[in-house]
Design a protein around this motif. Sequence first.
Motif, short mmCIF file in Angstrom:
data_model
loop_
_atom_site.label_atom_id
_atom_site.label_comp_id
_atom_site.label_asym_id
_atom_site.label_seq_id
_atom_site.Cartn_x
_atom_site.Cartn_y
_atom_site.Cartn_z
N SER A 1 -1.95 1.28 5.81
CA SER A 1 -1.19 2.49 4.76
C SER A 1 -2.49 3.33 4.42
CB SER A 1 -0.94 1.26 3.58
OG SER A 1 -2.00 0.51 3.27
N PRO A 2 -2.09 4.40 3.62
CA PRO A 2 -3.08 5.30 3.21
C PRO A 2 -4.18 4.62 2.53
CG PRO A 2 -0.82 5.99 2.92
CD PRO A 2 -0.63 4.80 2.83
N THR A 3 -5.29 5.01 2.42
CA THR A 3 -6.50 4.65 1.60
C THR A 3 -6.59 5.34 0.02
OG1 THR A 3 -7.96 5.86 2.59
CG2 THR A 3 -7.70 3.78 3.70
N LYS B 1 -5.47 6.41 -3.43
CA LYS B 1 -4.57 5.88 -4.52
C LYS B 1 -3.21 6.48 -4.60
CE LYS B 1 -8.75 4.84 -7.07
NZ LYS B 1 -9.35 5.16 -8.16
N THR B 2 -3.10 7.69 -4.68
CA THR B 2 -1.97 8.49 -4.94
C THR B 2 -1.18 8.33 -3.76
OG1 THR B 2 -2.99 9.78 -6.51
CG2 THR B 2 -0.98 10.62 -5.80
N ALA B 3 -1.90 8.65 -2.55
CA ALA B 3 -1.16 8.57 -1.32
C ALA B 3 -0.42 7.37 -1.01
CB ALA B 3 -2.26 8.99 -0.06
N HIS B 4 -1.15 6.14 -1.48
CA HIS B 4 -0.72 4.75 -1.18
C HIS B 4 0.67 4.57 -2.00
CE1 HIS B 4 -1.89 0.43 -0.03
NE2 HIS B 4 -0.54 0.77 0.34
N ILE B 5 0.76 5.17 -3.18
CA ILE B 5 1.89 4.90 -3.97
C ILE B 5 2.94 5.92 -3.22
CG2 ILE B 5 2.99 5.57 -6.20
CD1 ILE B 5 0.02 4.53 -7.38
N VAL B 6 2.65 7.02 -2.92
CA VAL B 6 3.69 7.94 -2.04
C VAL B 6 4.22 7.17 -0.96
CG1 VAL B 6 4.26 10.21 -1.09
CG2 VAL B 6 2.69 10.15 -3.13
N PHE B 7 3.23 6.36 -0.32
CA PHE B 7 3.75 5.78 0.83
C PHE B 7 4.62 4.66 0.43
CE2 PHE B 7 2.63 1.95 3.05
CZ PHE B 7 3.10 2.30 4.72
N GLY B 8 4.44 4.12 -0.39
CA GLY B 8 4.94 3.00 -1.08
C GLY B 8 6.73 3.58 -1.48
N ASP C 1 -2.24 10.73 3.57
CA ASP C 1 -3.67 10.59 2.94
C ASP C 1 -4.33 12.00 2.97
OD1 ASP C 1 -5.29 8.57 2.14
OD2 ASP C 1 -5.47 7.43 3.73
N ARG C 2 -4.07 12.92 4.00
CA ARG C 2 -4.73 14.28 4.35
C ARG C 2 -4.07 14.84 3.16
NH1 ARG C 2 -8.55 16.03 7.67
NH2 ARG C 2 -8.65 18.22 6.40
N ILE C 3 -2.77 14.73 3.02
CA ILE C 3 -1.98 15.82 1.91
C ILE C 3 -2.37 15.65 0.53
CG2 ILE C 3 0.02 16.82 1.13
CD1 ILE C 3 0.99 16.52 4.03
N GLY C 4 -2.30 14.28 0.33
CA GLY C 4 -2.55 13.65 -1.09
C GLY C 4 -3.81 13.31 -1.56
#
Lengths: 579, 450
Positions: free
Chosen positions: A241-243, A245-252, A287-290
């Motif tokens: 999963s992304p590392t 914080k926001t990226a991980h939530i978007v991922f979820g 991760d890159r974008i967010g």
Amino acid sequence: MSTPFQSTGPHIHSQSSIARTMWTIVLAMLPVTGAAVIFFGPKALYSIFGSALFSVVFEYLFKRDGFSAKLPFGDGSAFVAGMILGLSLAPGAAWWIPPLGAFILIAIGKQVFGGIGNNIFNPALVSRAVLLLGWPRYITGWVAPFDSTTTATPLEGLEASYTQLFLGNIPGSLGETSALAILLGAAYLTYKGLINWKVPVAVVAGAVVAALLFGLDPIHTVLAGSLLFGAVFMATDMVTSPTGKTAHIVFGCGCGFLTVFIRRFTHLPEGVTYAFLLMNGSAYLIDRIGADPIFGQVQERVRRVWNTAEVLGAAILIALVVAIVYRASDWIDARFSDGHMTAAVRTIYPQANRIIAMQSYDAAVARYRVYEDRNLLGLFATVDANGYGGAIPVWVGLDPDETITAVRIGPHQESPTLGSAIRRTDFLARFVGTQPADRENLPDAVAAITGATISSRAVIRAVERILAAGDPETAKQAAAASAPLPAVADGTYSGSGRGYQGPIAVSVQVVGGRVDTIEITNHSDTVGIGTRAMDAVKASIIQNQSLGVDAVTGATGSSQGIIQAVRNALENAPAQEEP
Amino acid sequence: MRNIKKFPIGGTHLPENKDLTTDRAIQIALPVNHVIIPLRQHLGVPCKPHVAVGDKVEPGQLIGSNTEGLSARIHASVKGTVTAIEDRTMIDGAPLVCICIKLDPDRDGLDQATQALLAHEEGAASKEIPDAAIVIERVEAAGIVGMGGAAFPTHIKLKGRSDMPIDTVIINGAECEPYITTDDRLMQEQAAAIFRGLEIIRQTVGAQKGYVASEINKPVAIEQLQQEAKNWEYLEAVRLDTRYPHGAEKHLIKAVLNREVPMRQLPMAVGALVNNVQTTVAIAAAVDRERPLIARVLTVSGSAIRNPGNFLTPIGTPIRDLIEAAGGLTDPEAIIVIGGPMTGTATTDLDLPVTKSTSGIVALQPGEYADRSNEVCIRCARCVSVCPMYLQPNRITAFVNNHMLPEAMEFGLQDCILCGACAYVCPSHRPLLQWLRQGKAQAAQQGRNP
Ligand code: SF4
Ligand code: SF4
């Protein structure tokens, strides 16, 4: 400590380690394991710990060096991945699935990428996806809790209350059924600081939004299937999963949304595996974008809030459009059905509020699945029978195994006496219990009604056709058999049609309500293939007593000319008096 | 609990280990026979020596200064004879000119001179505070620098910038490093001096408010501060939650004032000025009694120290003498860290002197020392979740290790405050802080010769 870099701190450490992390996750999975044993018996232990131990063994074989005497199970990551795989198996999975799954997990899921930390996709899901593709029958053996009768899962339409879904005494994968046990695990992981509770919440939120957009029951969507299990134990998987914080939530959110999307718009019963794998693949991109703004990027944050708002706004707009289009087609459907279908369906299923068309191999037969909300009531099929006075709509209710549960007659043009004859409940009741396999015996089993032979025979033929419509082969036969000849009085009639090269004239002799002979009085088609075709079609019509016969390949024009001419002759004939 | 402030995102909780020394009163520890006074104990250029080998010096005598560039004056801390002016390898591994002073055998007045830092008089509070210019002049004369570690010359800080008015002064009593209780003890024993110093700063920079902020793991100190605050109209004591790194300037401001210092800017940009507790005490001593900064309080603690304690010691005292003053090591293998265990530097050279910014000496047992086995990153993001600067240390260090400095900078290498929280929590024991320091050094190098 020769250089200052080597002597920089921190000189103390939190004592966390990979192994500690992994065993904490194992502990967090004990409640679901316990639930699996309670509901599905001790055999669950084999699937769960078998997968885990086999994974450890394969990991050991793949990289001996990674194992030290201090850590008998390696760093625990193989054990965790294996356990997740085991928990995602069906209770009825074959005994050889755990070792096979574990092998795929370690070989394709993990080592191909270079081992822990480097795998892009969640190894347990990779393994599950491969198993699903290769051996679907062996991993989806759904059984009811406590006894082991085979059954469907709630996602496949089994009725289950919210309480059942929450507690988990429902069929499903070993670890996915009990929301309560999963939440216990989640609470423990959150307490231990290993997962960010916002991620599972994001998964659920994504799923709820999707459910609302696609018109599904959000609570059922979240509780049924492995969404919750995935939210807690897979969306939070560290490596995949992304590392940010926001990226991980978007991922979820993406995981949840995609899961429901797949469930709703594909033929896959469960979307978690593929949805999560897809999101795993995009983790780096997200991760890159967010990437989150850095402390002190005050302006930046404002800008990003706007950007996010724009993206979200656009997404919501698109989703709304999709939903409206979707809803509109639903609405059109509903109106269409309200016009004539819903009323017909309700004669058999009074509580029906949703019908979904299903495959029919006979163009004349319409087949539907009938639901009350999400609850499958049964099937409904209809075809028009060729009655004495015109079309007679025949409505048939079937259970999901296609066994007839009810037959009703729709509005028709038959005379009142004939009409009431075919509506007789004892006549219609004779059909109940018939299965597609008994189709051929139907005329014997349900004798025609004396005094309404033609009408009742037409009804019998229509039901036969309905029973045949689920299978391409039988459907073809039935269609041929049941384009019946119009009923005409005995006598000889002439008619004409258009052949390949010119008109065809026939003389048709009807004896005892049946076409007895067909004589071709004039034609201009090729002698040879043309005449042979005409002879074959003639014989077919007489044998089947039907115009629904196949044309002869290579001489379609001639064949159709004959059929047309015979129809024309019979249409010209006076209608038969009902005996 | 009401009114406990904290910064909102990131940070971690550390084992504090402050109970070893929190109730040990500050005692004087004198050097055994010599002191080594580096000519640069501040951020900026080194001072030029004003004495020669063989000269006799008195405590408080100016022995080094530099009028060109950023610097702070250096004074002799003891009475004795200059025995050498030579390069010594300092804690950062670089050589630096030091003045070595051999103590006079008669140690008359040494106690007193050292004690002067803390000799706060009753009634000092009511003394009139001189004009800003005089305050700044006295602070400069006293050679005061930030004593929490940054070592920025204080007189420059007090001058401020006319385009960035200061409205709030915060005294940083968070002291979030484990083991260290220097500021804790000062707040317990010298609350009056701290508030006096704060009031001097407040008036000098023309701020409206002044706060002394401390973490709630120091209940006695907070009690003292709250008592003392009642005597001051514009000053207040603030309680902070216990979280690392509350002592980081920007995070302290965020916690106390909820203002975020914009990226790569100074606290002035949001109208705040942060000062260390001991610096404030030194300012009071310099302004009220015109005492130069020649001694400091520091904690000598750690699991491998026999009698941990808080010591007031002349600048330049070798750390060996301080370890002896604290009863010596219980374990010959102990690892000595100068500064706190999070951001300090480990050393084997016990001849290194205490400088104006040495806040403590911590001796750790080898078993307690961080394991740096450097396993593969499992992308657990724990480093991300604790980073108080909202960075992604896993990615930045990956860029640094792959010689991708521009990417590392894009992801905020230069915003890293080197707090070490990331490396502290990493389950793979990756030496993240070390890599971050290397990355910053490389970036600085490139900045110098592009
Ligand atoms: S050392 Fe730098 S990267 Fe690591 S937590 Fe502190 S600020 Fe963040
Ligand atoms: S804490 Fe360590 S293992 Fe986890 S993501 Fe950061 S660097 Fe990687």
